[in-house]
Design a protein around this motif. Structure first.
Motif, PDB file in Angstrom:
ATOM      1  N   MET A  82       0.850  -1.196   0.000  1.00 60.33           N
ATOM      2  CA  MET A  82       0.000   0.000   0.000  1.00 60.33           C
ATOM      3  C   MET A  82       0.882   1.240   0.000  1.00 60.33           C
ATOM      4  O   MET A  82       1.678   1.438   0.918  1.00 60.33           O
ATOM      5  CB  MET A  82      -0.905  -0.019   1.231  1.00 60.33           C
ATOM      6  CG  MET A  82      -1.724  -1.298   1.353  1.00 60.33           C
ATOM      7  SD  MET A  82      -2.827  -1.305   2.792  1.00 60.33           S
ATOM      8  CE  MET A  82      -1.643  -1.368   4.131  1.00 60.33           C
ATOM      9  N   ASN A  83       0.755   2.027  -1.032  1.00 62.09           N
ATOM     10  CA  ASN A  83       1.507   3.273  -1.164  1.00 62.09           C
ATOM     11  C   ASN A  83       0.567   4.470  -1.062  1.00 62.09           C
ATOM     12  O   ASN A  83      -0.645   4.337  -1.239  1.00 62.09           O
ATOM     13  CB  ASN A  83       2.237   3.307  -2.502  1.00 62.09           C
ATOM     14  CG  ASN A  83       3.265   2.201  -2.643  1.00 62.09           C
ATOM     15  OD1 ASN A  83       4.003   1.917  -1.700  1.00 62.09           O
ATOM     16  ND2 ASN A  83       3.318   1.581  -3.805  1.00 62.09           N
ATOM     17  N   SER A  84       1.155   5.618  -0.789  1.00 61.41           N
ATOM     18  CA  SER A  84       0.384   6.873  -0.716  1.00 61.41           C
ATOM     19  C   SER A  84      -0.854   6.709   0.157  1.00 61.41           C
ATOM     20  O   SER A  84      -1.967   7.072  -0.235  1.00 61.41           O
ATOM     21  CB  SER A  84      -0.016   7.328  -2.122  1.00 61.41           C
ATOM     22  OG  SER A  84       1.127   7.487  -2.936  1.00 61.41           O
ATOM     23  N   LEU A  85      -0.643   6.173   1.336  1.00 67.86           N
ATOM     24  CA  LEU A  85      -1.773   5.886   2.217  1.00 67.86           C
ATOM     25  C   LEU A  85      -2.490   7.168   2.642  1.00 67.86           C
ATOM     26  O   LEU A  85      -1.871   8.222   2.824  1.00 67.86           O
ATOM     27  CB  LEU A  85      -1.291   5.113   3.443  1.00 67.86           C
ATOM     28  CG  LEU A  85      -1.047   3.618   3.181  1.00 67.86           C
ATOM     29  CD1 LEU A  85      -0.181   3.019   4.279  1.00 67.86           C
ATOM     30  CD2 LEU A  85      -2.366   2.886   3.067  1.00 67.86           C
ATOM     31  N   LYS A  86      -3.803   7.035   2.798  1.00 64.09           N
ATOM     32  CA  LYS A  86      -4.664   8.149   3.184  1.00 64.09           C
ATOM     33  C   LYS A  86      -5.382   7.793   4.495  1.00 64.09           C
ATOM     34  O   LYS A  86      -5.574   6.615   4.785  1.00 64.09           O
ATOM     35  CB  LYS A  86      -5.700   8.407   2.099  1.00 64.09           C
ATOM     36  CG  LYS A  86      -5.129   8.639   0.718  1.00 64.09           C
ATOM     37  CD  LYS A  86      -6.239   8.757  -0.311  1.00 64.09           C
ATOM     38  CE  LYS A  86      -5.694   8.962  -1.720  1.00 64.09           C
ATOM     39  NZ  LYS A  86      -6.777   9.063  -2.729  1.00 64.09           N
ATOM     40  N   PRO A  87      -5.814   8.783   5.244  1.00 64.11           N
ATOM     41  CA  PRO A  87      -6.566   8.482   6.473  1.00 64.11           C
ATOM     42  C   PRO A  87      -7.783   7.601   6.212  1.00 64.11           C
ATOM     43  O   PRO A  87      -8.132   6.766   7.063  1.00 64.11           O
ATOM     44  CB  PRO A  87      -6.972   9.868   6.971  1.00 64.11           C
ATOM     45  CG  PRO A  87      -5.879  10.762   6.480  1.00 64.11           C
ATOM     46  CD  PRO A  87      -5.522  10.222   5.125  1.00 64.11           C
ATOM     47  N   GLU A  88      -8.401   7.739   5.048  1.00 66.03           N
ATOM     48  CA  GLU A  88      -9.570   6.912   4.744  1.00 66.03           C
ATOM     49  C   GLU A  88      -9.230   5.455   4.452  1.00 66.03           C
ATOM     50  O   GLU A  88     -10.127   4.629   4.286  1.00 66.03           O
ATOM     51  CB  GLU A  88     -10.365   7.497   3.568  1.00 66.03           C
ATOM     52  CG  GLU A  88      -9.522   7.819   2.338  1.00 66.03           C
ATOM     53  CD  GLU A  88      -9.109   9.283   2.288  1.00 66.03           C
ATOM     54  OE1 GLU A  88      -8.715   9.834   3.346  1.00 66.03           O
ATOM     55  OE2 GLU A  88      -9.194   9.872   1.187  1.00 66.03           O
ATOM     56  N   ASP A  89      -7.938   5.134   4.399  1.00 60.87           N
ATOM     57  CA  ASP A  89      -7.514   3.737   4.275  1.00 60.87           C
ATOM     58  C   ASP A  89      -7.486   3.038   5.633  1.00 60.87           C
ATOM     59  O   ASP A  89      -7.249   1.823   5.698  1.00 60.87           O
ATOM     60  CB  ASP A  89      -6.130   3.642   3.641  1.00 60.87           C
ATOM     61  CG  ASP A  89      -6.108   4.121   2.203  1.00 60.87           C
ATOM     62  OD1 ASP A  89      -5.137   4.818   1.824  1.00 60.87           O
ATOM     63  OD2 ASP A  89      -7.052   3.807   1.456  1.00 60.87           O
TER      64      ASP A  89
END
Length: 126
Positions: A82-89
């Motif tokens: 998982m790259n460029s993780l976001k809070p919604e992940d």
């Protein structure tokens, strides 16, 4: 059995790799290896899956271009990078496996999977 690992607390933009170790069988014996996730208060949702023999995995639109599924035959393990993780992940991530082949439209249906791992928590801070 499936054993998921690799979760943790990361910051937005970071990368993380989850692993799903298959025991009792080989990853090759599983026609489909998939990943799902469940955020607090939400239903479990499809992340991505790979069908044995297909050249590429299939991904949910929300993770396409950022997440990658790969099979490691030597370690009998499937990875979710998982790259460029976001809070919604942020969610509990589950690996799943299915013995028999399934049409592409069935990959996102959790009821189609025979085996599930115990889940690993991924938290992405902003």
């Amino acid at each position: 059995q499936l054993q998921a690992s690799g979760g943790g607390l990361v910051q937005a933009g970071d990368s993380l790799t989850l692993s799903c170790e298959v025991s009792g069988r080989t990853t090759d014996s599983m026609s489909v290896m998939g990943w799902f996730r469940q955020a607090p208060g939400k239903e479990r949702e499809f992340v991505g899956a790979h069908r044995r023999g297909d050249s590429s995995p299939y991904y949910a639109d929300s993770v396409k271009g950022r997440f990658t599924i790969s099979r490691d035959k030597a370690k009998n393990t499937v990875h979710l990078t998982m790259n460029s993780l976001k809070p919604e992940d942020t969610a509990v991530y589950y690996c799943a496996a299915r013995m028999n082949r399934i049409v592409i439209t069935g990959l996102a249906m959790d009821a189609q999977y025979d085996y599930w791992g115990q889940g690993t928590q991924v938290t992405v801070s902003s």
